[in-house]
Design a protein around this motif. Structure first.
Motif, PDB file in Angstrom:
ATOM      1  N   VAL A 288      40.068  31.900  31.971  1.00 31.60           N
ATOM      2  CA  VAL A 288      39.407  31.229  33.093  1.00 31.60           C
ATOM      3  C   VAL A 288      38.874  32.298  34.038  1.00 31.60           C
ATOM      4  CG1 VAL A 288      39.694  29.621  35.008  1.00 31.60           C
ATOM      5  CG2 VAL A 288      40.946  29.253  32.866  1.00 31.60           C
ATOM      6  N   TYR A 289      37.586  32.209  34.383  1.00 34.72           N
ATOM      7  CA  TYR A 289      36.902  33.229  35.192  1.00 34.72           C
ATOM      8  C   TYR A 289      36.416  32.616  36.514  1.00 34.72           C
ATOM      9  CZ  TYR A 289      36.772  36.140  30.990  1.00 34.72           C
ATOM     10  OH  TYR A 289      37.117  36.890  29.897  1.00 34.72           O
ATOM     11  N   TRP A 290      36.425  33.437  37.570  1.00 37.59           N
ATOM     12  CA  TRP A 290      35.856  33.037  38.847  1.00 37.59           C
ATOM     13  C   TRP A 290      35.532  34.295  39.640  1.00 37.59           C
ATOM     14  CZ3 TRP A 290      40.948  33.127  37.704  1.00 37.59           C
ATOM     15  CH2 TRP A 290      41.823  33.756  38.589  1.00 37.59           C
ATOM     16  N   CYS A 291      34.881  34.129  40.782  1.00 34.26           N
ATOM     17  CA  CYS A 291      34.584  35.243  41.684  1.00 34.26           C
ATOM     18  C   CYS A 291      35.456  35.115  42.924  1.00 34.26           C
ATOM     19  CB  CYS A 291      33.109  35.240  42.089  1.00 34.26           C
ATOM     20  SG  CYS A 291      31.980  35.585  40.717  1.00 34.26           S
ATOM     21  N   GLU A 292      35.873  36.271  43.443  1.00 33.69           N
ATOM     22  CA  GLU A 292      36.763  36.265  44.601  1.00 33.69           C
ATOM     23  C   GLU A 292      36.389  37.406  45.534  1.00 33.69           C
ATOM     24  OE1 GLU A 292      41.599  36.539  45.320  1.00 33.69           O
ATOM     25  OE2 GLU A 292      40.803  35.475  43.549  1.00 33.69           O
ATOM     26  N   SER A 293      36.402  37.105  46.836  1.00 33.41           N
ATOM     27  CA  SER A 293      36.084  38.129  47.833  1.00 33.41           C
ATOM     28  C   SER A 293      37.347  38.879  48.237  1.00 33.41           C
ATOM     29  CB  SER A 293      35.456  37.486  49.076  1.00 33.41           C
ATOM     30  OG  SER A 293      36.435  36.741  49.796  1.00 33.41           O
ATOM     31  N   LYS A 294      37.168  39.977  48.955  1.00 36.31           N
ATOM     32  CA  LYS A 294      38.312  40.764  49.400  1.00 36.31           C
ATOM     33  C   LYS A 294      39.193  39.985  50.358  1.00 36.31           C
ATOM     34  CE  LYS A 294      36.010  45.244  48.861  1.00 36.31           C
ATOM     35  NZ  LYS A 294      35.531  46.469  49.533  1.00 36.31           N
ATOM     36  N   SER A 295      38.596  38.989  51.035  1.00 39.44           N
ATOM     37  CA  SER A 295      39.376  38.178  51.982  1.00 39.44           C
ATOM     38  C   SER A 295      40.035  36.975  51.308  1.00 39.44           C
ATOM     39  CB  SER A 295      38.475  37.696  53.124  1.00 39.44           C
ATOM     40  OG  SER A 295      37.416  36.892  52.614  1.00 39.44           O
ATOM     41  N   GLY A 296      39.850  36.825  49.991  1.00 45.86           N
ATOM     42  CA  GLY A 296      40.522  35.757  49.259  1.00 45.86           C
ATOM     43  C   GLY A 296      39.700  34.507  49.047  1.00 45.86           C
ATOM     44  N   LEU A 297      38.422  34.493  49.483  1.00 48.90           N
ATOM     45  CA  LEU A 297      37.561  33.356  49.209  1.00 48.90           C
ATOM     46  C   LEU A 297      37.253  33.302  47.712  1.00 48.90           C
ATOM     47  CD1 LEU A 297      35.047  33.646  52.177  1.00 48.90           C
ATOM     48  CD2 LEU A 297      37.056  32.177  51.996  1.00 48.90           C
ATOM     49  N   LYS A 298      37.135  32.083  47.175  1.00 46.54           N
ATOM     50  CA  LYS A 298      36.940  31.930  45.734  1.00 46.54           C
ATOM     51  C   LYS A 298      35.716  31.066  45.436  1.00 46.54           C
ATOM     52  CE  LYS A 298      41.870  32.298  44.651  1.00 46.54           C
ATOM     53  NZ  LYS A 298      43.044  31.640  44.018  1.00 46.54           N
TER      54      LYS A 298
END
Length: 400
Positions: A288-298
């Motif tokens: 399972v793949y997703w994108c995530e920011s350094k602040s934890g947003l997905k």
């Protein structure tokens, strides 16, 4: 028939015994070689496995002779070798039941192993997956195949006024209805024992993480598909916003309950540049793949499946907008797009068609889809995701 009747009584007694404990489907008893029938003087090994790995704290158990319950290493129940139990030089015609059990009394499904001295049926010990193909042979002690008559539940599989013995029994696109008691009869070598063929549903797609926060940033797969063959092209996964790659976002994935970032392990990802990830076809990148920011947003997420089987389902990686049309195709490793049966949540929705089109997609069309053919079995399952075009995701700034 008398011996088979005793076999049934023994099986019923064991069923009562096993019902006294909790059955755990995740742990199973692995028999190697993968057969239910063996000749006198053969050897086999038994291992308790959980997701393909030795199950810690679990032990192989045996029920034989109607009452005897033995632990490995005691009396006639083999020798312990690491996490396996080895049964060597089998010396008696016998029917015994084996399963896995832990200290709390939890038990796996049991496996019936029979020992014979003339002819046996090479029927698998592990359940067969629906949609796969299976070939059964009647074999002699020296391992060679012998022409025989095949029976299921006591009835001749290929009846007729003058039936001929067959060198093998082919079961294509195995279904639940194929489950039953199988045996073979070779004119010179006699009848094999009866053993039960077990049939199971294919494993479902990997369970995704909890629903993510829907942002303007999305995970983009190129080619825009969810299923791929081994020995295929490189696959790229990127973090994009309005069609452009975004900075400070990392491609993440979960595989086999382990979450890593793109480039976090050389064995997992081929190469990466922050929000861009290239997957090599020779690595197992199913997950399972997703994108995530350094602040934890997905971002939203997608399940990507790599298979070494013969079929894949061409199903879009990104969600489909309600009101639009989507076409699913079944692709063969050798021949490309082929006519196939299409399934949604295990129910047939397209019967032997070149492609399956859903017009004016609605939320009710969301679900797990797969395809199958009589010749090559089934594809993996993948989820078709549907989104409302009027649903406006929050921006990355407001999501925090």
């Amino acid at each position: 028939m008398k011996m088979f009747g005793n076999f049934m009584i023994l099986a019923q007694g064991l069923s009562v015994l096993l019902l006294s404990g909790l059955t755990v489907s995740e742990v199973y008893l692995n028999v190697s070689p993968n057969r239910l029938e063996f000749f006198i003087r053969e050897s086999l090994s038994l291992t308790c496995l959980d997701d393909g790995q030795p199950a810690v704290g679990w032990t192989a158990m045996k029920h034989s002779g109607g009452h005897n319950l033995c632990r490995p290493g005691l009396r006639d129940f083999g020798t312990v070798n690491g996490s396996s139990v080895i049964l060597s030089d089998l010396d008696n015609k016998d029917t015994s039941f084996y399963w896995c059990e832990d200290r709390n009394g939890q038990r796996s499904e049991y496996v019936t192993i029979q020992i014979e001295d003339h002819a046996i049926l090479d029927i698998p010990a592990r359940p067969v997956i629906i949609g796969s193909n299976l070939t059964l042979h009647c074999i002699m002690r020296n391992g060679s195949t012998v022409a025989a008559y095949f029976f299921i539940n006591g009835s001749l599989v290929v009846p007729g006024p003058e039936p001929e013995p067959q060198t093998e029994l082919n079961i294509r696109n195995v279904q639940k209805s194929d489950e039953g008691s199988y045996s073979c009869v070779a004119t010179t070598y006699g009848r094999s024992p009866r053993s039960r063929l077990r049939v199971r549903d294919p494993p479902s797609a990997p369970t995704p993480p909890p629903p993510p926060i829907h942002l303007r940033v999305s995970v983009n797969v190129t080619p825009s598909l969810q299923q791929f063959f081994t020995n295929g092209p490189y696959i790229s996964v990127t973090c994009v916003e309005d069609g452009q790659t975004v900075d400070d976002w990392m491609v993440m994935r979960t595989i086999e309950n382990k979450t890593v970032e793109c480039g976090g392990s050389c064995a997992d990802f081929d190469r990466f540049i922050v929000s861009y990830c290239s997957l090599a076809f020779y690595l197992n990148f199913t997950g399972v793949y997703w994108c995530e920011s350094k602040s934890g947003l997905k971002s939203d997420q997608v399940t990507i499946t790599l298979t070494d089987e013969h079929l894949i389902l061409e199903i879009p990686a990104l969600p489909v907008v309600t009101g639009s049309d989507v076409t699913l195709r079944c692709k063969n490793r050798k021949d490309g797009t082929v006519s196939a049966n299409f399934f949604k949540d295990g129910i047939l929705v397209g019967d032997k068609v070149q492609e399956f089109t859903i017009s004016k997609v609605q939320q009710s069309d969301e679900g797990l889809y797969s395809c199958s053919t009589d010749e090559t079995g089934s594809s993996p399952q993948s989820r078709l995701r549907v989104r409302d075009p009027e649903e406006t995701p929050p921006s990355t700034e407001s999501a925090s």
